[in-house]
Scaffold this motif. Sequence first.
Motif, PDB file in Angstrom:
ATOM      1  N   LEU A  20     -24.565 -34.903  59.144  1.00  0.00           N
ATOM      2  CA  LEU A  20     -23.700 -34.683  57.883  1.00  0.00           C
ATOM      3  C   LEU A  20     -22.324 -33.932  58.103  1.00  0.00           C
ATOM      4  O   LEU A  20     -21.083 -34.387  57.916  1.00  0.00           O
ATOM      5  CB  LEU A  20     -24.249 -34.118  56.648  1.00  0.00           C
ATOM      6  N   ARG A  21     -22.424 -32.966  58.980  1.00  0.00           N
ATOM      7  CA  ARG A  21     -21.136 -32.357  59.561  1.00  0.00           C
ATOM      8  C   ARG A  21     -20.484 -33.038  60.418  1.00  0.00           C
ATOM      9  O   ARG A  21     -19.007 -33.196  60.152  1.00  0.00           O
ATOM     10  CB  ARG A  21     -21.613 -31.101  60.246  1.00  0.00           C
ATOM     11  N   TYR A  22     -20.872 -33.961  61.146  1.00  0.00           N
ATOM     12  CA  TYR A  22     -20.059 -35.198  61.919  1.00  0.00           C
ATOM     13  C   TYR A  22     -19.428 -36.120  61.089  1.00  0.00           C
ATOM     14  O   TYR A  22     -18.171 -36.105  61.520  1.00  0.00           O
ATOM     15  CB  TYR A  22     -21.108 -35.776  62.978  1.00  0.00           C
ATOM     16  N   TYR A  23     -20.126 -36.440  60.054  1.00  0.00           N
ATOM     17  CA  TYR A  23     -19.591 -37.498  59.307  1.00  0.00           C
ATOM     18  C   TYR A  23     -18.292 -36.822  58.438  1.00  0.00           C
ATOM     19  O   TYR A  23     -17.306 -37.528  58.381  1.00  0.00           O
ATOM     20  CB  TYR A  23     -20.617 -37.984  58.142  1.00  0.00           C
ATOM     21  N   GLU A  24     -18.545 -35.708  58.316  1.00  0.00           N
ATOM     22  CA  GLU A  24     -17.245 -35.012  57.575  1.00  0.00           C
ATOM     23  C   GLU A  24     -16.253 -34.734  58.273  1.00  0.00           C
ATOM     24  O   GLU A  24     -14.992 -35.017  58.021  1.00  0.00           O
ATOM     25  CB  GLU A  24     -17.892 -33.666  57.077  1.00  0.00           C
ATOM     26  N   ASP A  25     -16.331 -34.279  59.920  1.00  0.00           N
ATOM     27  CA  ASP A  25     -15.484 -34.210  60.717  1.00  0.00           C
ATOM     28  C   ASP A  25     -14.648 -35.551  61.006  1.00  0.00           C
ATOM     29  O   ASP A  25     -13.536 -35.620  61.431  1.00  0.00           O
ATOM     30  CB  ASP A  25     -15.899 -33.757  62.105  1.00  0.00           C
ATOM     31  N   GLN A  26     -15.381 -36.779  60.822  1.00  0.00           N
ATOM     32  CA  GLN A  26     -14.772 -37.977  61.147  1.00  0.00           C
ATOM     33  C   GLN A  26     -14.166 -38.688  59.849  1.00  0.00           C
ATOM     34  O   GLN A  26     -13.687 -39.804  60.138  1.00  0.00           O
ATOM     35  CB  GLN A  26     -16.071 -39.050  61.719  1.00  0.00           C
TER      36      GLN A  26
END
Length: 71
Positions: A20-26
Amino acid sequence: MGSYTIREMARKFDMQPSTLRYYEDQGLLTDVGRDDAGRRVYDDEHIGRLEDCLLQACGYEYRRAQAVLRL
């Protein structure tokens, strides 16, 4: 409107909080709020957006996905 922690979201979608953090970063999950302690807070709009992203990742077009979900 619901309010969800990162742990609740991860559990709901059977993924790791780091995903989820990765999706936010992307930029796939935008406008993620924070509580007073700085923890991420998701809402129903984020659930819908994540569902759309996951369906598209599986190769479904949005209109086709809607039709499939109605069955």
